[in-house]
Design an enzyme around this catalytic site. Structure first.
Site, short mmCIF file in Angstrom:
data_model
loop_
_atom_site.label_atom_id
_atom_site.label_comp_id
_atom_site.label_asym_id
_atom_site.label_seq_id
_atom_site.Cartn_x
_atom_site.Cartn_y
_atom_site.Cartn_z
N HIS A 246 0.86 -1.19 0.00
CA HIS A 246 0.00 0.00 0.00
C HIS A 246 0.89 1.24 0.00
O HIS A 246 1.96 1.23 0.60
CB HIS A 246 -0.92 0.02 1.24
CG HIS A 246 -2.07 0.95 1.08
ND1 HIS A 246 -2.00 2.28 1.41
CD2 HIS A 246 -3.31 0.73 0.59
CE1 HIS A 246 -3.16 2.85 1.14
NE2 HIS A 246 -3.97 1.94 0.64
N GLU A 305 -7.74 -5.50 -0.27
CA GLU A 305 -8.28 -6.28 -1.38
C GLU A 305 -8.21 -7.79 -1.16
O GLU A 305 -8.94 -8.54 -1.79
CB GLU A 305 -7.57 -5.92 -2.68
CG GLU A 305 -7.63 -4.44 -3.03
CD GLU A 305 -9.00 -3.97 -3.46
OE1 GLU A 305 -10.00 -4.45 -2.88
OE2 GLU A 305 -9.08 -3.12 -4.35
N1 ACO Z 1 4.01 -7.58 -4.64
C1 ACO Z 1 5.33 -7.60 -4.90
N2 ACO Z 1 6.12 -6.51 -4.81
C2 ACO Z 1 5.53 -5.36 -4.46
C3 ACO Z 1 4.16 -5.27 -4.18
C4 ACO Z 1 3.39 -6.43 -4.28
N3 ACO Z 1 2.07 -6.43 -4.05
N4 ACO Z 1 3.87 -3.99 -3.86
C5 ACO Z 1 5.00 -3.30 -3.93
N5 ACO Z 1 6.02 -4.12 -4.30
C6 ACO Z 1 7.42 -3.77 -4.50
C7 ACO Z 1 7.59 -2.99 -5.79
O1 ACO Z 1 7.82 -3.86 -6.90
C8 ACO Z 1 8.78 -2.11 -5.48
O2 ACO Z 1 9.96 -2.88 -5.66
P1 ACO Z 1 11.27 -2.22 -6.32
O3 ACO Z 1 11.66 -1.12 -5.35
O4 ACO Z 1 12.23 -3.36 -6.37
O5 ACO Z 1 10.85 -1.69 -7.64
C9 ACO Z 1 8.63 -1.85 -3.99
O6 ACO Z 1 7.81 -2.88 -3.46
C10 ACO Z 1 7.96 -0.52 -3.71
O7 ACO Z 1 6.78 -0.46 -4.47
P2 ACO Z 1 6.08 0.90 -4.90
O8 ACO Z 1 5.67 0.77 -6.32
O9 ACO Z 1 6.89 2.08 -4.51
O10 ACO Z 1 4.85 0.89 -4.00
P3 ACO Z 1 3.60 1.80 -4.22
O11 ACO Z 1 3.42 2.57 -3.01
O12 ACO Z 1 3.62 2.58 -5.46
O13 ACO Z 1 2.52 0.67 -4.44
C11 ACO Z 1 0.59 -0.53 -4.61
C12 ACO Z 1 1.35 0.53 -3.81
C13 ACO Z 1 0.30 0.01 -6.01
C14 ACO Z 1 -0.74 -0.81 -3.94
C15 ACO Z 1 1.46 -1.82 -4.69
O14 ACO Z 1 1.78 -2.29 -3.42
C16 ACO Z 1 0.82 -2.91 -5.54
O15 ACO Z 1 0.95 -2.89 -6.77
N6 ACO Z 1 0.08 -3.87 -4.89
C17 ACO Z 1 -0.58 -4.90 -5.62
C18 ACO Z 1 -1.91 -4.38 -6.18
C19 ACO Z 1 -2.94 -4.17 -5.08
O16 ACO Z 1 -3.08 -4.98 -4.17
N7 ACO Z 1 -3.70 -3.05 -5.22
C20 ACO Z 1 -4.74 -2.67 -4.25
C21 ACO Z 1 -4.25 -1.58 -3.34
S1 ACO Z 1 -5.42 -1.17 -2.10
C22 ACO Z 1 -6.50 -0.10 -2.85
O17 ACO Z 1 -6.15 0.71 -3.66
C23 ACO Z 1 -7.93 -0.16 -2.53
#
Ligand code: ACO
Length: 363
Positions: A246, A305
């Site tokens: 998140h 989710e």
């Molecule tokens: N699985 C694996 N790796 C992840 C995940 C995940 N679910 N989430 C983040 N990471 C990793 C990223 O790949 C990144 O790695 P890197 O630094 O090697 O590139 C690192 O963690 C940081 O990620 P960010 O992109 O900076 O995190 P951000 O804050 O942008 O992402 C998000 C938040 C979009 C929700 C992300 O965690 C994600 O894509 N989750 C999966 C989709 C999801 O569950 N969405 C629902 C969110 S809740 C809602 O909106 C109601």
């Protein structure tokens, strides 16, 4: 200095909700989420969210008014054409939402909140070759939605489960869809336009589009033993695990616990199988363990989710409609934020930093 993704940028002042990502706490209009899920129905939280922006709102009769709004919205349905019916449900919902109108008044607001709860059951039934069922204004929003979907009186447990879900997702600070609603509302475009923009933002897999893929993952894993190899392989392919991570929470998303509680409650009432809970908990534990090992510097915890997918599946919503069900609850927050933005009277218009070429200097 430009902040990618607007991280940590405060772009609005609000009385509506506060997300404390370090404490793992969500406050909605002065009430903690934990209290709201124990004490309130969706209609109560809707009243909390919109009361300050509609002086003509009678909160005592709000459940009835919302029921009447469902009936008004249902009257817009007969003209669903085959092209619309063939679209993905979230796209069809977006097109149908445009029929509700663009006023700024209470009547339009309640219709927009009611609309996802009326259109989604109709779209579900249409895909099953069944006629839509008209709303019953005397029922609660959650009970009527389940009745319109399944054509039978829902159990008390199912109604309580959906109510918990709608309350849990009703508002959540300046998330992407709410921000989209506020941007559009700030131009004076009207509540319908703000809701359509918000729904479009919600559709994406990084926001409200995740729970369908969560269920695909749970089904693909199949047994708790298969969780570790499946997750390792997905991450090795560079995929993200849906339902984890998140932007704001650095600890567990409190909504995940609220919904896990709802899933357990359904299991105690026989609506959810204990084997399914064991599978979900096994996958969650394996995912958290692997994410901690692979990303020790980035706290990646369960988000809303993950248990949404299991709960909505148990309530009989097809997975391709989960984002539409999310909109049934979040529409309350969108409308409140849109009105709050309009009341602030300020157009949202940030700046960009130009990093392209400049015209050649004249010789
Ligand atoms: N699985 C694996 N790796 C992840 C995940 C995940 N679910 N989430 C983040 N990471 C990793 C990223 O790949 C990144 O790695 P890197 O630094 O090697 O590139 C690192 O963690 C940081 O990620 P960010 O992109 O900076 O995190 P951000 O804050 O942008 O992402 C998000 C938040 C979009 C929700 C992300 O965690 C994600 O894509 N989750 C999966 C989709 C999801 O569950 N969405 C629902 C969110 S809740 C809602 O909106 C109601």
């Amino acid at each position: 200095m430009m902040k990618s993704g607007l991280d940590d940028v405060i772009a609005a002042q609000t009385i509506l909700s506060d997300v404390d990502g370090l404490a793992g706490r969500l406050v909605i209009v002065g009430h903690s989420l934990d209290d709201l899920v124990r004490t309130s129905r969706f209609e109560d939280v809707l009243a909390l969210l919109i009361a300050a922006f509609f002086p003509d709102l009678d909160t005592k009769t709000l459940p009835r008014q919302l029921g009447e709004a469902r009936a008004d919205v249902f009257a817009l349905l007969p003209a669903v054409d085959p092209v619309l019916a063939a679209l993905e449900p979230i796209q069809a919902l977006r097109a149908l939402l445009a029929r509700v109108g663009d006023g700024d008044d209470l009547r339009t607001a309640l219709r927009l909140v009611a609309a996802p709860g009326v259109f989604t059951p109709a779209l579900i039934r249409q895909r099953q070759g069944l006629q839509p069922i008209a709303p019953d204004a005397g029922l609660s929003h959650a009970a009527d939605i389940l009745r319109m979907c399944h054509g039978t009186s829902p159990s008390e447990g199912a109604v309580a489960g959906l109510d918990t879900y709608l309350v849990t997702v009703s508002d959540h600070g300046l998330n992407a869809s709410t921000f989209a609603a506020r941007v559009v509302a700030s131009t004076g475009a009207g509540l319908g336009s703000a809701a359509i923009a918000a729904l479009s933002a919600l559709k994406g897999p990084l926001h409200g589009g995740a729970p369908g893929p969560v269920l695909d993952m749970v089904d693909a894993i199949g047994t708790p033993d298969n969780a570790v190899p499946w997750i390792e392989a997905a991450l090795a392919r560079g995929e993200r695990l849906m339902g984890f991570g998140h932007r704001i929470y650095r600890v567990r998303d409190p909504r995940a616990d609220a919904l896990k509680g709802a899933v357990r409650e359904l299991a105690s009432r026989g609506v959810f199988s204990p084997a399914r809970i064991a599978l979900a908990e096994g996958i969650e534990a394996a995912a958290l363990d692997i994410l901690r090992r692979r990303k020790p510097d980035r706290a990646l915890e369960t988000n809303v989710e993950f248990y949404t997918a299991l709960l909505l599946d148990a309530l009989g919503f097809p997975r391709e409609t989960f984002t539409c069900v999310f909109a049934m609850g979040r529409s309350a927050g969108w409308i409140a934020h849109a009105r709050e933005q309009v009341a602030s009277g300020r157009l949202i218009r940030p700046q960009s930093q130009y990093v392209g070429k400049m015209p050649q200097q004249a010789a």
